[in-house]
Design a protein around this motif. Structure first.
Motif, PDB file in Angstrom:
ATOM      1  N   ARG A 209       0.850  -1.197   0.000  1.00 50.95           N
ATOM      2  CA  ARG A 209       0.000   0.000   0.000  1.00 50.95           C
ATOM      3  C   ARG A 209       0.885   1.247   0.000  1.00 50.95           C
TER       4      ARG A 209
ATOM      5  N   ASN B  88      -1.379   6.786   1.869  1.00 50.18           N
ATOM      6  CA  ASN B  88      -2.788   6.422   2.035  1.00 50.18           C
ATOM      7  C   ASN B  88      -3.067   6.078   3.500  1.00 50.18           C
ATOM      8  N   PRO B  89      -3.721   7.003   4.241  1.00 51.18           N
ATOM      9  CA  PRO B  89      -3.897   6.787   5.686  1.00 51.18           C
ATOM     10  C   PRO B  89      -4.817   5.614   6.020  1.00 51.18           C
TER      11      PRO B  89
ATOM     12  N   ILE C  74      -7.588   3.452   8.713  1.00 52.19           N
ATOM     13  CA  ILE C  74      -8.679   3.631   9.668  1.00 52.19           C
ATOM     14  C   ILE C  74      -8.311   2.923  10.970  1.00 52.19           C
TER      15      ILE C  74
ATOM     16  N   VAL D 134     -13.631  11.068  10.115  1.00 51.51           N
ATOM     17  CA  VAL D 134     -12.296  11.686  10.109  1.00 51.51           C
ATOM     18  C   VAL D 134     -12.335  12.878  11.062  1.00 51.51           C
TER      19      VAL D 134
ATOM     20  N   VAL E  95      -7.297  11.771  11.876  1.00 51.68           N
ATOM     21  CA  VAL E  95      -7.318  10.301  11.929  1.00 51.68           C
ATOM     22  C   VAL E  95      -8.733   9.816  11.622  1.00 51.68           C
ATOM     23  N   ALA E  96      -8.827   8.685  10.948  1.00 56.53           N
ATOM     24  CA  ALA E  96     -10.123   8.101  10.604  1.00 56.53           C
ATOM     25  C   ALA E  96     -10.476   7.036  11.643  1.00 56.53           C
TER      26      ALA E  96
ATOM     27  N   PRO F  70      -6.777  -1.581   7.225  1.00 58.20           N
ATOM     28  CA  PRO F  70      -7.343  -1.399   5.889  1.00 58.20           C
ATOM     29  C   PRO F  70      -7.886  -2.739   5.423  1.00 58.20           C
ATOM     30  N   SER F  71      -8.443  -2.791   4.229  1.00 56.68           N
ATOM     31  CA  SER F  71      -8.942  -4.072   3.733  1.00 56.68           C
ATOM     32  C   SER F  71      -7.782  -5.060   3.554  1.00 56.68           C
TER      33      SER F  71
ATOM     34  N   VAL G  49     -16.856   7.061   4.398  1.00 54.67           N
ATOM     35  CA  VAL G  49     -15.899   7.903   5.129  1.00 54.67           C
ATOM     36  C   VAL G  49     -16.395   9.350   5.090  1.00 54.67           C
TER      37      VAL G  49
ATOM     38  N   LEU H  60     -16.314  11.753   2.045  1.00 54.81           N
ATOM     39  CA  LEU H  60     -15.050  11.549   1.312  1.00 54.81           C
ATOM     40  C   LEU H  60     -15.105  10.283   0.465  1.00 54.81           C
ATOM     41  N   ARG H  61     -15.862   9.303   0.948  1.00 51.48           N
ATOM     42  CA  ARG H  61     -16.006   8.059   0.179  1.00 51.48           C
ATOM     43  C   ARG H  61     -17.407   7.502   0.410  1.00 51.48           C
TER      44      ARG H  61
ATOM     45  N   LEU I  74      -7.680  13.860  -2.991  1.00 48.37           N
ATOM     46  CA  LEU I  74      -7.244  13.044  -1.866  1.00 48.37           C
ATOM     47  C   LEU I  74      -7.642  11.580  -2.043  1.00 48.37           C
ATOM     48  N   ILE I  75      -8.955  11.360  -2.204  1.00 47.44           N
ATOM     49  CA  ILE I  75      -9.415   9.983  -2.277  1.00 47.44           C
ATOM     50  C   ILE I  75      -8.976   9.320  -3.583  1.00 47.44           C
TER      51      ILE I  75
ATOM     52  N   HIS J 272      -5.607   8.164  -3.247  1.00 45.10           N
ATOM     53  CA  HIS J 272      -5.455   7.061  -2.313  1.00 45.10           C
ATOM     54  C   HIS J 272      -6.191   5.806  -2.720  1.00 45.10           C
ATOM     55  N   GLU J 273      -7.367   5.999  -3.351  1.00 40.73           N
ATOM     56  CA  GLU J 273      -8.246   4.858  -3.510  1.00 40.73           C
ATOM     57  C   GLU J 273      -7.654   3.774  -4.390  1.00 40.73           C
TER      58      GLU J 273
HETATM   59  P1  AMP Z   1      -9.393   1.273   3.320  1.00 38.94           P
HETATM   60  O1  AMP Z   1      -8.980   1.088   4.723  1.00 38.94           O
HETATM   61  O2  AMP Z   1      -8.500   0.624   2.320  1.00 38.94           O
HETATM   62  O3  AMP Z   1     -10.840   0.980   3.116  1.00 38.94           O
HETATM   63  O4  AMP Z   1      -9.241   2.829   3.014  1.00 38.94           O
HETATM   64  C1  AMP Z   1      -9.486   3.780   3.998  1.00 38.94           C
HETATM   65  C2  AMP Z   1      -9.990   5.026   3.337  1.00 38.94           C
HETATM   66  O5  AMP Z   1     -10.125   6.047   4.309  1.00 38.94           O
HETATM   67  C3  AMP Z   1      -9.020   5.552   2.276  1.00 38.94           C
HETATM   68  O6  AMP Z   1      -9.751   5.988   1.156  1.00 38.94           O
HETATM   69  C4  AMP Z   1      -8.364   6.726   2.949  1.00 38.94           C
HETATM   70  O7  AMP Z   1      -7.948   7.705   2.027  1.00 38.94           O
HETATM   71  C5  AMP Z   1      -9.445   7.211   3.894  1.00 38.94           C
HETATM   72  N1  AMP Z   1      -8.843   7.822   5.070  1.00 38.94           N
HETATM   73  C6  AMP Z   1      -8.218   7.210   6.083  1.00 38.94           C
HETATM   74  N2  AMP Z   1      -7.735   8.112   6.963  1.00 38.94           N
HETATM   75  C7  AMP Z   1      -8.062   9.319   6.479  1.00 38.94           C
HETATM   76  C8  AMP Z   1      -7.849  10.656   6.919  1.00 38.94           C
HETATM   77  N3  AMP Z   1      -7.187  10.908   8.053  1.00 38.94           N
HETATM   78  N4  AMP Z   1      -8.323  11.648   6.164  1.00 38.94           N
HETATM   79  C9  AMP Z   1      -9.000  11.378   5.022  1.00 38.94           C
HETATM   80  N5  AMP Z   1      -9.241  10.146   4.540  1.00 38.94           N
HETATM   81  C10 AMP Z   1      -8.783   9.139   5.265  1.00 38.94           C
END
Ligand code: AMP
Ligand code: MG
Length: 312
Positions: free
Chosen positions: A54, A58-59, A61, A96, A114-115, A138-139, A179, A190-191, A216-217, A220-221
């Motif tokens: 990864r 990409n932050p 959760i 977030v 932080v998420a 993450p996944s 999100v 955001l998502r 941003l997304i 990262h996505e």
């Molecule tokens: P995943 O864990 O792979 O499902 O992805 C987590 C999602 O949350 C990703 O799209 C990240 O960009 C988003 N995310 C996690 N932490 C933050 C944050 N602090 N700010 C914005 N987005 C975040």
């Protein structure tokens, strides 16, 4: 070798011990399987990025089992955030918020936020409680592959790269969490995910903003990328399919082919989406035609994933 743990007290205790020792354990949540590490340990979290390949911008959760745990890693949870979590936690909504000093720099990818999410799954919640710290997760797939919705999917991507997986069967929702950013004391999506815009709007009495600065997304996505190519269609634009093509339909019974699937609801579409993508690849489907869902309810989250898969 990755150990397969049972979803019982013994399995959960062993998983928690692995996490305490700085290891990686995949576990079921109601959305998809997560790849967990001690969310307060920068060293342990580093292993997640390595195992998944990864990008480190990409932050992650942090998954919590109580409000107290959330409060330790949040600098503050704004009033609007509290309103959302009272209604939707435990559940597939990620907030977030501004982060506290306890959050390792790699969890937040160097940012100030932080998420946070409290999963609605008995095994996930017991594991976090047993560990006693927030679990960064993450996944549990290789970045860019469809998310895993059962233990076998996790193993096909990560066998030998992680310490263990708790086998808790199939995930109920099948798509990632919604999100939302609440740092400005208003709600910005955001998502798209399992909690719909309509559900948020009903609670808030206004339609939440959707992040238009997609940078941003999008950056990262993951691309939700199966090997086959995805083509989306609508009922009035239904395709002719070749013998090696697959079709997934929602509003009509598709013609028989080597891979022909009829779904009966948006919920079923969400729950089966990632396994359909993985299955199509196993069957070497070249083109998979998929019916566009309506852009409402959980349909918005499905459409978001499908469009990413189509446009990669
Ligand atoms: P995943 O864990 O792979 O499902 O992805 C987590 C999602 O949350 C990703 O799209 C990240 O960009 C988003 N995310 C996690 N932490 C933050 C944050 N602090 N700010 C914005 N987005 C975040
Ligand atoms: Mg992911």
């Amino acid at each position: 070798m990755t150990k397969i743990l049972k979803s019982n007290t013994v399995g959960i205790k062993e998983a928690a011990e692995i996490l305490r020792c700085g290891g990686l354990v995949a576990f079921p949540t109601e959305t998809v399987y997560g790849l967990g590490a001690n969310g307060l340990s920068e060293t342990a979290v580093k292993l997640i990025f390595k195992a998944k390949n990864r990008p480190d911008n990409n932050p992650l959760i942090l998954h919590v089992s109580s409000l107290e745990m959330a409060s330790e890693v949040a600098y503050e949870i704004p009033v609007i955030g509290k309103k959302l979590l009272e209604k939707f936690w435990p559940g597939p909504l990620t907030l977030v918020v501004k982060k506290s000093d306890k959050v390792p720099v790699n969890v937040s990818a160097g940012g100030k936020t932080v998420a946070l999410r409290m999963p609605d799954h008995p095994i996930a919640l017991s594991l976090i409680k047993e560990a006693g710290f927030p679990i960064a997760a993450p996944s549990a797939n290789i970045s860019g592959k469809p998310s895993p919705i059962e233990a076998g999917d996790v193993l096909s991507d990560l066998d030998g790269k992680i310490d263990a997986v708790i086998d808790g069967g199939k995930c109920r929702v099948g798509l990632e969490s919604t999100v939302v950013d609440v740092t400005q004391n208003k709600v910005k999506i955001l998502r798209h995910g399992a909690i719909s815009l309509e559900q948020l709007a009903e609670l808030l009495d206004y339609k939440p903003e959707i992040d238009t600065d997609k940078s941003l997304i999008d950056l990262h996505e993951i691309k939700y990328a199966p090997k086959c190519s995805i083509k989306l269609f609508t009922l009035d634009n239904a395709p002719f399919i070749g013998v090696k093509d697959g079709i997934v339909a929602l509003s009509f019974s598709p013609p028989p082919s080597i891979f022909s699937i009829k779904l009966s609801s948006l919920e079923e579409y969400a729950a089966k989406l990632y396994s359909i993508l993985r299955e199509a690849d196993k069957k070497n489907i070249k083109i998979l035609y998929m019916e566009k869902p309506s852009n409402s309810g959980i349909g918005a989250a499905i459409l978001d994933r499908l469009q990413k898969a189509e446009s990669r």
